[in-house]
Design a protein around this motif. Structure first.
Motif, PDB file in Angstrom:
ATOM      1  N   LEU A 109      42.082  26.742  50.261  1.00 54.83           N
ATOM      2  CA  LEU A 109      41.177  27.879  50.445  1.00 54.83           C
ATOM      3  C   LEU A 109      39.816  27.433  50.961  1.00 54.83           C
ATOM      4  CD1 LEU A 109      41.856  29.842  47.159  1.00 54.83           C
ATOM      5  CD2 LEU A 109      42.544  30.530  49.451  1.00 54.83           C
ATOM      6  N   PRO A 110      39.158  28.282  51.748  1.00 50.22           N
ATOM      7  CA  PRO A 110      37.775  27.974  52.137  1.00 50.22           C
ATOM      8  C   PRO A 110      36.883  27.865  50.908  1.00 50.22           C
ATOM      9  CG  PRO A 110      38.665  29.803  53.435  1.00 50.22           C
ATOM     10  CD  PRO A 110      39.642  29.537  52.329  1.00 50.22           C
ATOM     11  N   GLU A 111      35.869  27.027  50.992  1.00 53.17           N
ATOM     12  CA  GLU A 111      34.980  26.779  49.853  1.00 53.17           C
ATOM     13  C   GLU A 111      34.342  28.071  49.352  1.00 53.17           C
ATOM     14  OE1 GLU A 111      33.511  24.496  46.910  1.00 53.17           O
ATOM     15  OE2 GLU A 111      34.767  23.753  48.544  1.00 53.17           O
ATOM     16  N   ARG A 112      34.050  29.006  50.243  1.00 56.83           N
ATOM     17  CA  ARG A 112      33.360  30.232  49.843  1.00 56.83           C
ATOM     18  C   ARG A 112      34.222  31.111  48.944  1.00 56.83           C
ATOM     19  NH1 ARG A 112      31.778  33.319  55.010  1.00 56.83           N
ATOM     20  NH2 ARG A 112      31.004  34.841  53.481  1.00 56.83           N
ATOM     21  N   HIS A 113      35.547  30.899  48.920  1.00 54.37           N
ATOM     22  CA  HIS A 113      36.435  31.727  48.107  1.00 54.37           C
ATOM     23  C   HIS A 113      36.832  31.070  46.788  1.00 54.37           C
ATOM     24  CE1 HIS A 113      36.445  34.414  51.353  1.00 54.37           C
ATOM     25  NE2 HIS A 113      37.431  33.909  52.054  1.00 54.37           N
ATOM     26  N   ARG A 114      36.314  29.907  46.530  1.00 54.54           N
ATOM     27  CA  ARG A 114      36.677  29.242  45.278  1.00 54.54           C
ATOM     28  C   ARG A 114      36.077  30.016  44.098  1.00 54.54           C
ATOM     29  NH1 ARG A 114      38.788  24.078  45.716  1.00 54.54           N
ATOM     30  NH2 ARG A 114      39.036  23.445  47.885  1.00 54.54           N
ATOM     31  N   GLY A 115      36.894  30.254  43.090  1.00 54.77           N
ATOM     32  CA  GLY A 115      36.433  30.970  41.906  1.00 54.77           C
ATOM     33  C   GLY A 115      36.173  32.435  42.129  1.00 54.77           C
ATOM     34  N   LEU A 116      36.761  33.019  43.159  1.00 61.72           N
ATOM     35  CA  LEU A 116      36.479  34.427  43.437  1.00 61.72           C
ATOM     36  C   LEU A 116      37.110  35.344  42.392  1.00 61.72           C
ATOM     37  CD1 LEU A 116      35.028  36.128  45.682  1.00 61.72           C
ATOM     38  CD2 LEU A 116      37.334  36.756  46.377  1.00 61.72           C
ATOM     39  N   ILE A 117      38.261  34.954  41.844  1.00 64.25           N
ATOM     40  CA  ILE A 117      38.879  35.720  40.756  1.00 64.25           C
ATOM     41  C   ILE A 117      38.218  35.247  39.468  1.00 64.25           C
ATOM     42  CG2 ILE A 117      41.028  36.277  39.566  1.00 64.25           C
ATOM     43  CD1 ILE A 117      42.487  35.530  42.187  1.00 64.25           C
ATOM     44  N   ARG A 118      37.287  36.037  38.965  1.00 65.95           N
ATOM     45  CA  ARG A 118      36.462  35.608  37.833  1.00 65.95           C
ATOM     46  C   ARG A 118      36.917  36.301  36.551  1.00 65.95           C
ATOM     47  NH1 ARG A 118      32.371  36.579  41.861  1.00 65.95           N
ATOM     48  NH2 ARG A 118      31.567  34.613  42.688  1.00 65.95           N
ATOM     49  N   ILE A 119      37.225  35.496  35.561  1.00 69.02           N
ATOM     50  CA  ILE A 119      37.582  36.001  34.232  1.00 69.02           C
ATOM     51  C   ILE A 119      36.465  35.602  33.281  1.00 69.02           C
ATOM     52  CG2 ILE A 119      39.257  35.896  32.345  1.00 69.02           C
ATOM     53  CD1 ILE A 119      41.338  35.049  34.511  1.00 69.02           C
ATOM     54  N   GLU A 120      35.873  36.594  32.622  1.00 70.83           N
ATOM     55  CA  GLU A 120      34.819  36.292  31.649  1.00 70.83           C
ATOM     56  C   GLU A 120      35.384  36.381  30.242  1.00 70.83           C
ATOM     57  OE1 GLU A 120      30.159  37.280  30.623  1.00 70.83           O
ATOM     58  OE2 GLU A 120      31.351  38.852  31.579  1.00 70.83           O
ATOM     59  N   VAL A 121      34.989  35.425  29.414  1.00 73.03           N
ATOM     60  CA  VAL A 121      35.348  35.418  27.998  1.00 73.03           C
ATOM     61  C   VAL A 121      34.052  35.542  27.208  1.00 73.03           C
ATOM     62  CG1 VAL A 121      36.524  34.194  26.139  1.00 73.03           C
ATOM     63  CG2 VAL A 121      37.284  33.867  28.511  1.00 73.03           C
TER      64      VAL A 121
ATOM     65  N   HIS B 273      27.521  45.154  31.740  1.00 71.74           N
ATOM     66  CA  HIS B 273      26.672  44.642  32.818  1.00 71.74           C
ATOM     67  C   HIS B 273      26.790  43.115  32.899  1.00 71.74           C
ATOM     68  CE1 HIS B 273      25.010  48.659  32.909  1.00 71.74           C
ATOM     69  NE2 HIS B 273      24.668  48.563  31.638  1.00 71.74           N
ATOM     70  N   PRO B 274      27.872  42.613  33.463  1.00 66.88           N
ATOM     71  CA  PRO B 274      28.046  41.163  33.587  1.00 66.88           C
ATOM     72  C   PRO B 274      27.034  40.559  34.545  1.00 66.88           C
ATOM     73  CG  PRO B 274      29.729  42.307  34.851  1.00 66.88           C
ATOM     74  CD  PRO B 274      28.989  43.368  34.077  1.00 66.88           C
ATOM     75  N   ALA B 275      26.809  39.259  34.388  1.00 67.00           N
ATOM     76  CA  ALA B 275      25.869  38.571  35.274  1.00 67.00           C
ATOM     77  C   ALA B 275      26.407  38.470  36.694  1.00 67.00           C
ATOM     78  CB  ALA B 275      25.571  37.181  34.718  1.00 67.00           C
ATOM     79  N   ALA B 276      27.729  38.472  36.843  1.00 62.52           N
ATOM     80  CA  ALA B 276      28.369  38.427  38.154  1.00 62.52           C
ATOM     81  C   ALA B 276      29.615  39.306  38.116  1.00 62.52           C
ATOM     82  CB  ALA B 276      28.744  36.984  38.515  1.00 62.52           C
ATOM     83  N   ARG B 277      30.080  39.711  39.295  1.00 63.29           N
ATOM     84  CA  ARG B 277      31.279  40.543  39.349  1.00 63.29           C
ATOM     85  C   ARG B 277      32.438  39.832  38.657  1.00 63.29           C
ATOM     86  NH1 ARG B 277      35.868  41.619  42.085  1.00 63.29           N
ATOM     87  NH2 ARG B 277      35.761  39.588  43.111  1.00 63.29           N
ATOM     88  N   ARG B 278      33.156  40.575  37.805  1.00 61.65           N
ATOM     89  CA  ARG B 278      34.293  39.973  37.096  1.00 61.65           C
ATOM     90  C   ARG B 278      35.578  40.714  37.439  1.00 61.65           C
ATOM     91  NH1 ARG B 278      32.561  43.225  32.184  1.00 61.65           N
ATOM     92  NH2 ARG B 278      31.218  41.580  31.363  1.00 61.65           N
TER      93      ARG B 278
END
Length: 334
Positions: free
Chosen positions: A50-62, A111-116
């Motif tokens: 994957l391109p570097e810009r898409h790494r970690g795009l699927i974000r799961i918050e715990v 209100h997460p700090a980033a899109r999850r």
């Protein structure tokens, strides 16, 4: 057969040109669409890096509380180890919040700090937290619960059968405590339904399996605080000089063990608690504790993560959610 961009486009329900832009990191694609493409590509075992810009795009918050406590520390480490094994398109972010601050917990849920992409909760069940959870579910965000246990069919609870754990504590205490006397139980408070279920199960276990020698007389709230737990136990021992049993459904076992050592009450009081740690292992060897029920937080983290990945489409198979097996430990099987 080799997976093509056309295959990914069909699975993600987008155009082939959109998939090509995502896979080449060209931008101008909404994050939600990028996520759909990445999930489809992963499900189809598309091998391209994957391109570097898409790494970690699927974000799961715990979201968790109290990192200083054994259970939550083990749970957090479990999620950390799992995150290290995941595809680079998936990131797992652990957030610790103040257990006593219902407003800040609710705010973080909404209100997460980033899109999850999904949320796993291990927090108390305040009214404001329940309202925030319902609002988030209404937005279509996948949510799972560990320890939280708020009633919601869309936010399944992952964990042990807490009533069964309490019944097991009552059964073993009834069978193994030879002398008669009153029994007290301790737990955090009313804000964790899992603790309430353990206490309910314990009461049932004493009633069903007791020989009439043990009498469950009182439930004490300690908020899993060492000083509060110590004070509550000292006061209970004063009020019940013939105390025969102690069941701790929450934390701060080490503080209770210290009280029993100081008062030389280790021979007469049958003590059942939760969480296998270095301290509870030592207490079992000393004979201060008699039973430790360990609820395998690492297994709970694994189950919760597998279920979340399945809900997000990263895993293409459903994940069943029977109760996690708890482990009963004595001095004979440490």
């Amino acid at each position: 057969m080799k997976t093509t961009l056309k295959d990914i486009a069909k699975a993600a329900e987008v155009g082939t040109a959109t998939v090509e832009r995502v896979m080449n990191g060209r931008g101008n694609v909404r994050p939600e669409t990028v996520e759909k493409v990445l999930v489809a590509a992963r499900r189809l075992d598309y091998r391209r890096k994957l391109p570097e810009r898409h790494r970690g795009l699927i974000r799961i918050e715990v979201i968790l509380v109290r990192p200083e406590t054994t259970f939550f520390a083990r749970l957090s480490r479990g999620f950390e180890r799992i995150a290290a094994t995941l595809d680079s398109s998936v990131s797992v972010n652990r957030t610790f919040v103040n257990e006593a601050d219902a407003k800040s917990i609710a705010d973080r849920i909404l209100h997460p700090a980033a899109r999850r992409s999904g949320l796993i909760l291990a927090v108390p069940q305040y009214g404001a937290v329940g309202a925030a959870l319902r609002q988030l579910l209404g937005q279509g965000v996948p949510v799972l619960q560990v320890m939280t246990g708020m009633d919601s069919g869309d936010a399944a609870l992952v964990g042990i059968d807490n009533e069964a754990a309490g019944r097991t504590a009552g059964l073993l205490m009834s069978a193994m405590q030879r002398r008669s006397g009153p029994v007290v139980a301790l737990c955090h408070s009313e804000v964790y339904s899992v603790h309430r279920r353990r206490i309910r199960g314990f009461s049932q276990g004493i009633e069903r399996h007791g020989r009439g020698n043990l009498n469950f007389v009182e439930l004490l709230y300690t908020f899993d605080d060492a000083m509060e737990a110590s004070a509550q136990l000292v006061d209970a021992m004063r009020r019940y000089p013939d105390l025969a049993g102690l069941y701790n459904a929450g934390g701060a076992n080490f503080a209770l063990c210290d009280v029993l050592r100081r008062h030389r009450a280790t021979d007469g009081i049958f003590f059942v608690g939760h969480e296998l740690t270095e301290r509870t292992t030592s207490a079992l060897r000393e004979g201060i504790m008699h039973i430790v029920i360990d609820q395998s937080p690492e297994a709970q983290a694994r189950r919760a993560m597998d279920m979340m990945l399945s809900r997000l489409g990263v895993l293409d198979t459903p994940v069943d959610n029977p109760p996690i097996r708890f482990v009963t430990v004595t001095s004979e099987n440490i």
